[in-house]
Design a protein around this motif. Structure first.
Motif, PDB file in Angstrom:
ATOM      1  N   VAL A   1       0.965  -1.235  -0.225  1.00  0.00           N
ATOM      2  CA  VAL A   1      -0.102  -0.218   0.107  1.00  0.00           C
ATOM      3  C   VAL A   1       0.942   1.004   0.118  1.00  0.00           C
ATOM      4  O   VAL A   1       0.379   2.326  -0.668  1.00  0.00           O
ATOM      5  CB  VAL A   1      -1.032   0.019   1.283  1.00  0.00           C
TER       6      VAL A   1
ATOM      7  N   HIS B   1      -1.380   9.140   9.071  1.00  0.00           N
ATOM      8  CA  HIS B   1      -2.398   7.981   8.527  1.00  0.00           C
ATOM      9  C   HIS B   1      -2.738   7.477   9.822  1.00  0.00           C
ATOM     10  O   HIS B   1      -1.963   6.080  10.041  1.00  0.00           O
ATOM     11  CB  HIS B   1      -1.970   7.193   7.779  1.00  0.00           C
TER      12      HIS B   1
ATOM     13  N   PHE C   1      -3.988   3.430   9.417  1.00  0.00           N
ATOM     14  CA  PHE C   1      -3.215   2.694   8.880  1.00  0.00           C
ATOM     15  C   PHE C   1      -2.015   2.223   9.718  1.00  0.00           C
ATOM     16  O   PHE C   1      -1.445   1.027   9.534  1.00  0.00           O
ATOM     17  CB  PHE C   1      -2.656   3.361   7.552  1.00  0.00           C
TER      18      PHE C   1
ATOM     19  N   LEU D   1      -2.884  -0.459  12.288  1.00  0.00           N
ATOM     20  CA  LEU D   1      -3.252  -1.708  11.485  1.00  0.00           C
ATOM     21  C   LEU D   1      -1.579  -2.016  11.600  1.00  0.00           C
ATOM     22  O   LEU D   1      -1.448  -3.561  11.700  1.00  0.00           O
ATOM     23  CB  LEU D   1      -3.646  -1.450  10.338  1.00  0.00           C
TER      24      LEU D   1
ATOM     25  N   LEU E   1      -4.395   2.993  -1.354  1.00  0.00           N
ATOM     26  CA  LEU E   1      -5.410   1.969  -0.552  1.00  0.00           C
ATOM     27  C   LEU E   1      -6.538   1.816  -1.658  1.00  0.00           C
ATOM     28  O   LEU E   1      -7.722   2.496  -1.541  1.00  0.00           O
ATOM     29  CB  LEU E   1      -6.073   2.732   0.464  1.00  0.00           C
ATOM     30  N   THR E   2      -6.456   0.930  -2.355  1.00  0.00           N
ATOM     31  CA  THR E   2      -7.633   0.592  -3.432  1.00  0.00           C
ATOM     32  C   THR E   2      -8.687  -0.421  -2.522  1.00  0.00           C
ATOM     33  O   THR E   2      -8.399  -0.922  -1.576  1.00  0.00           O
ATOM     34  CB  THR E   2      -7.076  -0.181  -4.518  1.00  0.00           C
ATOM     35  N   PRO E   3      -9.893  -0.327  -3.150  1.00  0.00           N
ATOM     36  CA  PRO E   3     -10.866  -1.295  -2.468  1.00  0.00           C
ATOM     37  C   PRO E   3     -10.275  -2.732  -2.322  1.00  0.00           C
ATOM     38  O   PRO E   3     -10.570  -3.451  -1.203  1.00  0.00           O
ATOM     39  CB  PRO E   3     -12.067  -1.294  -3.543  1.00  0.00           C
TER      40      PRO E   3
ATOM     41  N   ALA F   1      -7.246  -3.737  -1.967  1.00  0.00           N
ATOM     42  CA  ALA F   1      -6.156  -3.848  -0.928  1.00  0.00           C
ATOM     43  C   ALA F   1      -6.678  -3.736   0.460  1.00  0.00           C
ATOM     44  O   ALA F   1      -6.352  -4.222   1.568  1.00  0.00           O
ATOM     45  CB  ALA F   1      -5.225  -2.570  -1.104  1.00  0.00           C
ATOM     46  N   ARG F   2      -8.007  -2.781   0.608  1.00  0.00           N
ATOM     47  CA  ARG F   2      -8.732  -2.412   1.856  1.00  0.00           C
ATOM     48  C   ARG F   2      -9.289  -3.795   2.267  1.00  0.00           C
ATOM     49  O   ARG F   2      -9.254  -4.237   3.512  1.00  0.00           O
ATOM     50  CB  ARG F   2      -9.864  -1.473   1.700  1.00  0.00           C
ATOM     51  N   ILE F   3      -9.804  -4.653   1.219  1.00  0.00           N
ATOM     52  CA  ILE F   3     -10.441  -5.852   1.724  1.00  0.00           C
ATOM     53  C   ILE F   3      -9.302  -6.989   2.383  1.00  0.00           C
ATOM     54  O   ILE F   3      -9.483  -7.673   3.539  1.00  0.00           O
ATOM     55  CB  ILE F   3     -11.051  -6.597   0.477  1.00  0.00           C
TER      56      ILE F   3
ATOM     57  N   LEU G   1      -6.262  -6.207   3.867  1.00  0.00           N
ATOM     58  CA  LEU G   1      -5.735  -5.843   4.997  1.00  0.00           C
ATOM     59  C   LEU G   1      -6.911  -5.838   5.982  1.00  0.00           C
ATOM     60  O   LEU G   1      -6.420  -6.127   7.316  1.00  0.00           O
ATOM     61  CB  LEU G   1      -5.259  -4.264   4.762  1.00  0.00           C
ATOM     62  N   GLY G   2      -8.276  -5.816   5.650  1.00  0.00           N
ATOM     63  CA  GLY G   2      -9.132  -6.055   6.627  1.00  0.00           C
ATOM     64  C   GLY G   2      -9.389  -7.293   7.069  1.00  0.00           C
ATOM     65  O   GLY G   2      -9.388  -7.788   8.355  1.00  0.00           O
TER      66      GLY G   2
END
Length: 480
Positions: A349, A370, A373, A376, A446-448, A450-452, A454-455
């Motif tokens: 990211v 951030h 982030f 995380l 942070l694309t969608p 990548a967010r998924i 990392l989540g």
């Protein structure tokens, strides 16, 4: 051979058939997709992995057990490790979507090779014969070799691929020689039959000792254990970061699936020969991984040595042996998938535009810009260090418990000491993020997808740390 048997064999291996067939089809489909629309290959690959996972889940509740003359089995142990490699592949695909656009990497072959590597790892997890294990290992290794050098214009990537291919070929030759010695001694390559043959042999037989040394050497390379770890830092640094994340989890998980099945099933009767060697390798792997990581300035190289150290912890579970030892390794590999994919996802990211984010100093003051982030990343780093209440603490705790219950108290103490040393290089990054002022701006990619990814990693790392009993029970139920 009747049609009923062939049908049963086919159904037993349906997840592998799905993955490999889909990879072949996607290779042809890619020819007809416009260059700007090739994200569809990523999502079709994702659907393929999910479909294979569903097939594996269905088979887990069926009576289909063995196929291909006993060379391939479906049991709880294989299912558990397949789920780990599915997880690693899904997360790698999600993390690759944005990365390959930034690096201008050709997409079609990239995802196809990921699927072929997955197919190889699945065969390794279900392998009940040294030959089927070898075939799966080579399918995986050849795909990862190419993926390592996928950034053709990057000298580091080319160098990493060349080193990996050469050293991998040497390790394969060593492994094959070990397999040939085993066949010469026992007259078979099936793990069950090897165990039977060894029960009538002298455990101190020179040829058997030599065969075990060759097998240990070949498998140690695949999990980057000392003294066969030398490829890992350069390969991890030079490979595309999503592939670094993938090879740090997927092939390593498949490697431990094979090691556990081979040594604690086929060669359990010769444990007095190999257990001392494995214990020495585990301690030296811990020492090299923990100490050399202290002086690294590149985060990918640091995580490479971290990965080497974590292989040492997992090998200690093999030394502990028994159901508790096997379950502790299985749980460790499962937890490692979440926290290691998560920290590599954070590095991915950070990569945007001309900013690479591979130097540890690049994370200075990240929490000021951030905070979410940075939090995380803190969770992943604390988990890798084994700090409660994260999942990493649970992983190490059960390894230590298994060692103590088996009477290896000294090994547990040594491992705990190296865990304390290793905590320094993880906490060093946390200190830079939280205790220093930023030296520049941070523009996260942070694309969608990548967010998924990392989540998923963050949720897994936290939830297993807080509610470990269900996951430990799952590992214990899946022990062969």
């Amino acid at each position: 051979m009747d049609f009923e048997v062939l049908t049963r064999w086919f159904l037993t291996s349906i997840p592998e058939v799905i993955v490999i067939s889909a990879a072949c089809c996607l290779l042809m489909v890619d020819l007809f997709i416009k260059k700007g629309s090739r994200d569809v290959i990523a999502y079709l690959s994702l659907a393929t992995v999910i479909g294979a996972a569903a097939g594996t889940f269905v088979l887990a509740g069926s009576s289909l057990q063995a196929a291909y003359s006993g060379m391939f089995v479906v049991d709880g142990f294989a299912t558990f490790f397949k789920m780990v490699v599915y997880l690693a592949t899904i997360l790698s695909i999600l993390l690759s979507v944005s990365f390959i656009k930034v690096e201008a990497i050709e997409q079609g072959e990239y995802y196809v090779l990921l699927l072929f590597a997955l197919g190889g790892m699945m065969i390794m997890a279900s392998g009940a014969d040294l030959l089927s294990i070898y075939l799966g290992l080579e399918l995986m290794a050849l795909s990862v070799y190419v993926l390592t050098g996928f950034m053709r214009r990057d000298q580091r990537s080319n160098e990493a691929a060349m080193k990996y291919v050469i050293l991998g070929a040497v390790s394969t030759g060593i492994l094959l020689y070990g397999i040939s010695l085993v066949y010469g001694l026992t007259g078979t390559t099936r793990l069950v039959d090897i165990a039977t043959a060894l029960s009538h042999m002298d455990g101190g037989d020179t040829a058997l000792v030599l065969a075990l040394v060759f097998l240990i050497s070949g498998f140690a390379f695949k999990v980057a254990a000392f003294p066969f770890h030398m490829w890992a830092p350069d390969v991890y640094e030079g490979a595309p970061t999503p592939i670094t994340a993938f090879m740090s989890v997927g092939p390593k998980a498949a490697g431990f699936a094979v090691i556990l099945r081979v040594f604690l099933d086929a060669f359990a009767g010769a444990s007095e020969v190999w257990i001392v060697v494995i214990a020495a390798i585990a301690v030296l792997t811990l020492a090299i991984g923990s100490l050399v990581a202290l002086v690294q300035t590149n985060i990918k190289r640091m995580l490479a040595y971290s990965s080497i150290a974590h292989a040492g912890y997992a090998l200690l579970g093999l030394v502990a042996g028994g159901e508790d030892g096997i379950a502790s390794v299985m749980l460790y590999v499962f937890i490692y998938a979440f926290m290691n994919m998560g920290i590599f996802g954070a590095v991915i990211v950070m990569r945007k535009g001309d900013f690479v984010g591979e130097n540890i100093a690049d994370y200075t003051g990240l929490s000021k810009v951030h905070p979410g982030f940075a939090l995380l990343m803190l969770i992943f780093l604390f988990s890798l260090a084994g700090i409660p209440p994260t999942a990493g603490f649970i992983a190490k705790f059960y390894i230590f418990v298994a060692l103590i219950q088996s009477g290896y108290v000294v090994l547990a103490v040594i491992a705990a000491l190296f865990s304390a040393i290793a905590a320094f290089f993880y906490i060093r990054i946390v200190m830079l993020m939280y205790m220093k002022e930023p030296t520049g701006g941070f523009d996260l990619n942070l694309t969608p997808a990548a967010r998924i990814a990392l989540g998923i990693c963050g949720a897994g790392t936290v939830l297993i740390g807080i509610f470990p009993s269900w996951f430990l029970d799952l590992a214990q139920v899946s022990v062969f």
